[in-house]
Design a protein around this motif. Structure first.
Motif, PDB file in Angstrom:
ATOM      1  N   PRO A  79       0.785  -1.228   0.000  1.00  0.00           N
ATOM      2  CA  PRO A  79       0.000   0.000   0.000  1.00  0.00           C
ATOM      3  C   PRO A  79       0.826   1.292   0.000  1.00  0.00           C
ATOM      4  O   PRO A  79       0.310   2.357   0.345  1.00  0.00           O
ATOM      5  CB  PRO A  79      -0.823  -0.113   1.258  1.00  0.00           C
ATOM      6  N   LEU A  80       2.087   1.231  -0.383  1.00  0.00           N
ATOM      7  CA  LEU A  80       3.011   2.363  -0.514  1.00  0.00           C
ATOM      8  C   LEU A  80       3.483   2.951   0.813  1.00  0.00           C
ATOM      9  O   LEU A  80       4.338   3.813   0.834  1.00  0.00           O
ATOM     10  CB  LEU A  80       2.410   3.488  -1.380  1.00  0.00           C
ATOM     11  N   VAL A  81       2.907   2.502   1.907  1.00  0.00           N
ATOM     12  CA  VAL A  81       3.294   2.979   3.238  1.00  0.00           C
ATOM     13  C   VAL A  81       3.509   1.765   4.129  1.00  0.00           C
ATOM     14  O   VAL A  81       2.675   0.868   4.177  1.00  0.00           O
ATOM     15  CB  VAL A  81       2.198   3.892   3.839  1.00  0.00           C
ATOM     16  N   GLY A  82       4.627   1.753   4.858  1.00  0.00           N
ATOM     17  CA  GLY A  82       4.932   0.621   5.728  1.00  0.00           C
ATOM     18  C   GLY A  82       4.281   0.684   7.093  1.00  0.00           C
ATOM     19  O   GLY A  82       4.038  -0.329   7.724  1.00  0.00           O
ATOM     20  N   GLY A  83       3.995   1.883   7.574  1.00  0.00           N
ATOM     21  CA  GLY A  83       3.397   2.029   8.898  1.00  0.00           C
ATOM     22  C   GLY A  83       2.838   3.420   9.094  1.00  0.00           C
ATOM     23  O   GLY A  83       3.016   4.312   8.262  1.00  0.00           O
ATOM     24  N   VAL A  84       2.169   3.596  10.209  1.00  0.00           N
ATOM     25  CA  VAL A  84       1.562   4.895  10.516  1.00  0.00           C
ATOM     26  C   VAL A  84       1.758   5.202  12.003  1.00  0.00           C
ATOM     27  O   VAL A  84       1.713   4.307  12.836  1.00  0.00           O
ATOM     28  CB  VAL A  84       0.062   4.915  10.123  1.00  0.00           C
ATOM     29  N   TYR A 132       0.811   6.587  18.983  1.00  0.00           N
ATOM     30  CA  TYR A 132       0.204   5.303  18.636  1.00  0.00           C
ATOM     31  C   TYR A 132       0.795   4.891  17.296  1.00  0.00           C
ATOM     32  O   TYR A 132       0.688   5.618  16.316  1.00  0.00           O
ATOM     33  CB  TYR A 132      -1.316   5.420  18.548  1.00  0.00           C
ATOM     34  N   SER A 133       1.435   3.756  17.244  1.00  0.00           N
ATOM     35  CA  SER A 133       2.098   3.284  16.029  1.00  0.00           C
ATOM     36  C   SER A 133       1.488   1.961  15.581  1.00  0.00           C
ATOM     37  O   SER A 133       1.139   1.125  16.409  1.00  0.00           O
ATOM     38  CB  SER A 133       3.587   3.066  16.282  1.00  0.00           C
ATOM     39  N   MET A 134       1.389   1.801  14.259  1.00  0.00           N
ATOM     40  CA  MET A 134       0.840   0.571  13.721  1.00  0.00           C
ATOM     41  C   MET A 134       1.575   0.197  12.437  1.00  0.00           C
ATOM     42  O   MET A 134       1.727   1.025  11.537  1.00  0.00           O
ATOM     43  CB  MET A 134      -0.649   0.760  13.414  1.00  0.00           C
ATOM     44  N   LYS A 135       2.045  -1.045  12.390  1.00  0.00           N
ATOM     45  CA  LYS A 135       2.674  -1.558  11.172  1.00  0.00           C
ATOM     46  C   LYS A 135       1.588  -1.902  10.170  1.00  0.00           C
ATOM     47  O   LYS A 135       0.579  -2.503  10.523  1.00  0.00           O
ATOM     48  CB  LYS A 135       3.485  -2.803  11.494  1.00  0.00           C
ATOM     49  N   LEU A 144      11.501   1.100  14.045  1.00  0.00           N
ATOM     50  CA  LEU A 144      11.393   2.356  13.307  1.00  0.00           C
ATOM     51  C   LEU A 144      10.129   3.122  13.705  1.00  0.00           C
ATOM     52  O   LEU A 144      10.144   4.338  13.832  1.00  0.00           O
ATOM     53  CB  LEU A 144      11.390   2.088  11.802  1.00  0.00           C
ATOM     54  N   LEU A 145       9.034   2.402  13.899  1.00  0.00           N
ATOM     55  CA  LEU A 145       7.761   3.050  14.237  1.00  0.00           C
ATOM     56  C   LEU A 145       7.622   3.346  15.727  1.00  0.00           C
ATOM     57  O   LEU A 145       7.184   4.411  16.118  1.00  0.00           O
ATOM     58  CB  LEU A 145       6.590   2.180  13.787  1.00  0.00           C
ATOM     59  N   HIS A 146       7.986   2.390  16.554  1.00  0.00           N
ATOM     60  CA  HIS A 146       7.758   2.539  17.987  1.00  0.00           C
ATOM     61  C   HIS A 146       8.842   3.336  18.705  1.00  0.00           C
ATOM     62  O   HIS A 146       8.593   3.915  19.746  1.00  0.00           O
ATOM     63  CB  HIS A 146       7.606   1.163  18.648  1.00  0.00           C
ATOM     64  N   TYR A 147      10.038   3.346  18.174  1.00  0.00           N
ATOM     65  CA  TYR A 147      11.152   4.038  18.820  1.00  0.00           C
ATOM     66  C   TYR A 147      11.875   4.927  17.817  1.00  0.00           C
ATOM     67  O   TYR A 147      13.016   4.659  17.454  1.00  0.00           O
ATOM     68  CB  TYR A 147      12.135   3.038  19.428  1.00  0.00           C
ATOM     69  N   PRO A 148      11.206   5.993  17.350  1.00  0.00           N
ATOM     70  CA  PRO A 148      11.850   6.853  16.350  1.00  0.00           C
ATOM     71  C   PRO A 148      12.980   7.668  16.958  1.00  0.00           C
ATOM     72  O   PRO A 148      13.111   7.775  18.175  1.00  0.00           O
ATOM     73  CB  PRO A 148      10.707   7.765  15.898  1.00  0.00           C
TER      74      PRO A 148
END
Length: 193
Positions: A79-84, A132-135, A144-148
């Protein structure tokens, strides 16, 4: 607690409104999309819970917050994006009415305490620096998402302490104080960033 259950969970017919969307083009990595938006909800959802024979509910929920959404990393497959990542930039404004036995809390002091408890819970979960992070894709690193990487550093220097009590027991009789700091953060957005 085994008798606790949701009696009614009606999300209603009124949708969430999103406005004032800003997409940042400068000062962001080329592997991410950063958007700020105003989120509003003033709807007809209704929640009713029960525990044993006691029933309580919340209705007429109103919600407003400034939210940042970060889509990263950008990838070359759908979907062109790995996470949000989603987080509040300001403390959300929440209001609601209580029903059934929960009306007991609808006194001026109690209702404010309940709203503050809900707001504090949301802030501890999603107010910056909490996110709030979601793969979205399996191959994306959760780190990368949870600990930027940190966005900045805050240094605090304690300059002086007065009238400290000597609490340590020993020959020297020195005080070994510590400092507890609390406060609120204000975010200042720099135009063009």
């Amino acid at each position: 607690m085994s008798s606790f259950k949701f009696e009614v969970l009606n999300l209603g017919d009124v949708p969430l409104r999103v406005g004032g969307v800003s997409v940042f083009r400068e000062s962001v990595s080329r592997h991410e999309i950063v958007m700020d938006m105003e989120v509003y909800y003033s709807g007809d959802c209704y929640f009713k819970v029960s525990m044993s024979k006691l029933k309580a509910g919340i209705k007429d929920i109103q919600f407003h917050a400034k939210v940042r959404v970060v889509l990263k990393p950008l990838v070359n497959v759908m979907p062109l994006v790995g996470g949000v990542q989603v987080y509040f930039l300001t403390v959300p404004d929440i209001n609601f009415n209580l029903t059934e036995i929960a009306n007991v809390f609808d006194f001026p002091g109690f209702a404010d305490m309940l709203r503050k408890a809900i707001t504090d819970y949301l802030c501890n979960m999603m107010l910056l620096p909490n996110k709030y992070s979601m793969k979205i894709m399996k191959d994306v690193s959760g780190i990368l998402l949870h600990y930027p990487e940190p966005q900045g550093v805050l240094r605090v220097n304690i300059i002086e302490g007065k009238d400290l009590m000597k609490k340590d027991i020993g020959i020297l009789g020195k005080s070994d104080p510590y400092c507890r700091i609390s406060g609120k953060c204000r975010i200042r957005l720099i135009p063009g960033s």
